[in-house]
Design a protein around this motif. Structure first.
Motif, mmCIF file in Angstrom:
data_model
loop_
_atom_site.group_PDB
_atom_site.id
_atom_site.type_symbol
_atom_site.label_atom_id
_atom_site.label_comp_id
_atom_site.label_asym_id
_atom_site.label_seq_id
_atom_site.Cartn_x
_atom_site.Cartn_y
_atom_site.Cartn_z
ATOM 1 N N PHE A 121 0.883 -1.306 0.073
ATOM 2 C CA PHE A 121 -0.002 -0.049 0.121
ATOM 3 C C PHE A 121 0.851 1.047 -0.030
ATOM 4 C CE2 PHE A 121 -3.093 -2.834 2.150
ATOM 5 C CZ PHE A 121 -4.129 -2.811 1.102
ATOM 6 N N VAL A 123 0.897 4.635 0.907
ATOM 7 C CA VAL A 123 -0.020 5.536 1.734
ATOM 8 C C VAL A 123 0.578 7.058 1.800
ATOM 9 C CG1 VAL A 123 -0.993 5.763 4.076
ATOM 10 C CG2 VAL A 123 -0.125 3.457 3.341
ATOM 11 N N ILE A 152 -3.630 4.018 -0.746
ATOM 12 C CA ILE A 152 -4.620 4.417 0.460
ATOM 13 C C ILE A 152 -4.210 5.856 0.650
ATOM 14 C CG2 ILE A 152 -5.021 4.209 3.070
ATOM 15 C CD1 ILE A 152 -4.014 1.680 2.923
ATOM 16 N N ASN A 154 -5.222 8.606 3.198
ATOM 17 C CA ASN A 154 -5.564 8.993 4.576
ATOM 18 C C ASN A 154 -5.764 9.942 4.780
ATOM 19 O OD1 ASN A 154 -6.328 7.352 6.968
ATOM 20 N ND2 ASN A 154 -4.234 7.689 7.768
ATOM 21 N N LEU A 194 -11.106 -1.220 3.353
ATOM 22 C CA LEU A 194 -9.870 -1.816 3.409
ATOM 23 C C LEU A 194 -9.550 -3.110 4.055
ATOM 24 C CD1 LEU A 194 -6.654 -1.138 3.603
ATOM 25 C CD2 LEU A 194 -6.948 -0.228 5.803
#
Ligand SMILES: Nc1nc2c(ncn2[C@@H]2O[C@H](COP(=O)(O)OP(=O)(O)O)[C@@H](O)[C@H]2O)c(=O)[nH]1
Ligand SMILES: [Mg+2]
Ligand SMILES: [Zn+2]
Length: 375
Positions: A121, A123, A152, A154, A194
């Motif tokens: 991932f 991020v 991802i 976030n 997720l």
């Protein structure tokens, strides 16, 4: 965990045909195998169906190690000799299926971040220092090691729905085929998505055995990797870079690359951060933070102030008064910690080598002794 998984199989730990073939090929058929689940400064933590061991490598391996890549890394399958219920010697590394690695700063040396990963991932937090280019670097690292990347985004709680939509459109425009999960560990947005993603990875990534898949999280310090993993585990298993962390500085003994086994059978690896990638293109943003903190530091009571706990620290005072943004301060701490970790490497490696040498000598004597006793 063992009481929750009494019927744990090697496949649950990520083992499969590929590794078994490698084990036979390398002549490790007579040894037990275990997976490296954490890397400490002087030893490894390895796990198999019998339990967990503290393990070190043999002197022979050290002697033949031409580079960092010849040392075990989190995620590796290794052949071991059990010394007792708690300790083992690592005899060799089974061939790696995939590898997340990068060049250490300014050197030719390659640093392995994790091995035998199914999905990495990439991020990023959607607020500070967000950059599409950085995704590209993470993808390069993933592709280079044969790992499938996913994104991802976030901290989506910090932006509006419109802003988020436009970011997702930009990503789709540029990296069309890469999966994106928009998440927030604050309001739990995307957490179900997720979890679902991790429980059933994209087609073609299932291990031949159908067993535990391994995911790793790549991203700069402070983007929320540990927070996301804590959410997946369902408890605060990992310390996050919270501001309160300053009171127990120095407690961290691992490199941060640790493996966690989730209830759904998947495996995740946390990662302390990607300083190089993070710093290289965070550019002005990071310079600005360091500049501001250097300026404030002139007002600290002690010349060698670490700005984490000292009385009379001007930087901490600025955080408390709101003069210095808390998020910026956390970023600074995270980046500094990473910088220190990598800078220490060479000296520590030498020290570690000496300690390894002593351990091996002791181990051999121990083995000889038990050999004599059994005859
Ligand atoms: N606003 C917001 N803050 C978050 C989120 N996830 C993590 N954080 C905060 O970001 C900081 C860094 O988080 P951490 O998980 O330690 O980041 P890591 O360095 O990537 O492991 C902490 O203060 C977290 O509380 C999120 O989704 N939204
Ligand atoms: Mg972390
Ligand atoms: Zn200070």
């Amino acid at each position: 965990m063992d009481n929750e998984h009494n019927n744990l199989t090697m496949e649950d730990l990520g083992y499969g045909e590929f590794f078994e073939a490698g084990r036979q090929h390398c002549g490790f058929g007579g040894f037990a195998v275990a997976r490296v689940i954490a890397e400490y400064k002087e030893l490894y933590r390895v796990k198999n169906l019998k339990g967990e061991y503290s393990a070190k490598i043999t002197g022979k391996q050290m002697f033949h190690a031409a580079s960092r890549q010849d040392y075990p890394a989190t995620g590796d399958w290794v052949a071991i000799t059990e010394l007792n219920d708690e300790q083992a010697v690592i005899e060799g590394i089974l061939p790696r299926k995939t590898m997340i690695k990068r060049k250490a700063s300014g050197k030719n040396e390659v640093q392995i971040i994790a091995t035998n990963i199914d999905v990495a991932f990439a991020v990023q937090a959607v607020d500070a220092d967000y950059s599409l280019n950085r995704f590209e670097r993470y993808f390069a690292i993933a592709n280079d090691g044969g790992v499938l990347p996913a994104i991802i985004l976030n901290k989506t709680d910090l932006i509006s729905k419109e802003e988020l939509d436009s970011k997702i459109i930009q990503i789709k425009d540029r990296f069309g085929d890469i999966d994106v999960i928009a998440a927030s560990t604050i309001n739990d947005a995307g957490m179900d998505a997720l979890k679902k993603y991790i429980a059933s990875p994209p087609a073609g990534r299932a291990s031949p055995s159908g067993g535990g898949k391994t995911y790793c999280f790549l991203g700069s310090s402070g983007v929320g990797k540990s927070s996301l993993i804590n959410k997946l585990i369902g408890k605060e298993a990992i310390k996050t870079n919270d501001i309160s962390a300053r009171t127990d500085r120095g407690k961290h003994t691992t490199t941060g690359r640790e493996m966690y086994f989730l209830q759904n059978g998947s495996i995740v690896i946390d990662n302390p951060g990607m300083r190089e990638v993070g710093m290289a293109d965070a550019g002005a943003g990071i310079d600005d933070i360091f500049g501001q903190i250097t300026g404030l530091a002139k007002g600290c009571k002690y010349g060698d102030c670490t700005h984490t706990q000292e009385p009379g620290c001007r930087v901490l005072a600025a955080v408390e008064s709101g003069e210095l943004d808390g998020e910026k301060y956390r970023n600074y701490l995270g980046l500094k910690k990473e910088a220190e970790f990598y800078a220490m490497n060479d000296v520590q490696k030498r020290k570690k080598d000496r300690q390894f040498g002593k351990f091996i000598k002791r181990t051999k004597e121990q083995l000889k002794k038990s050999d004599r006793q059994s005859h």
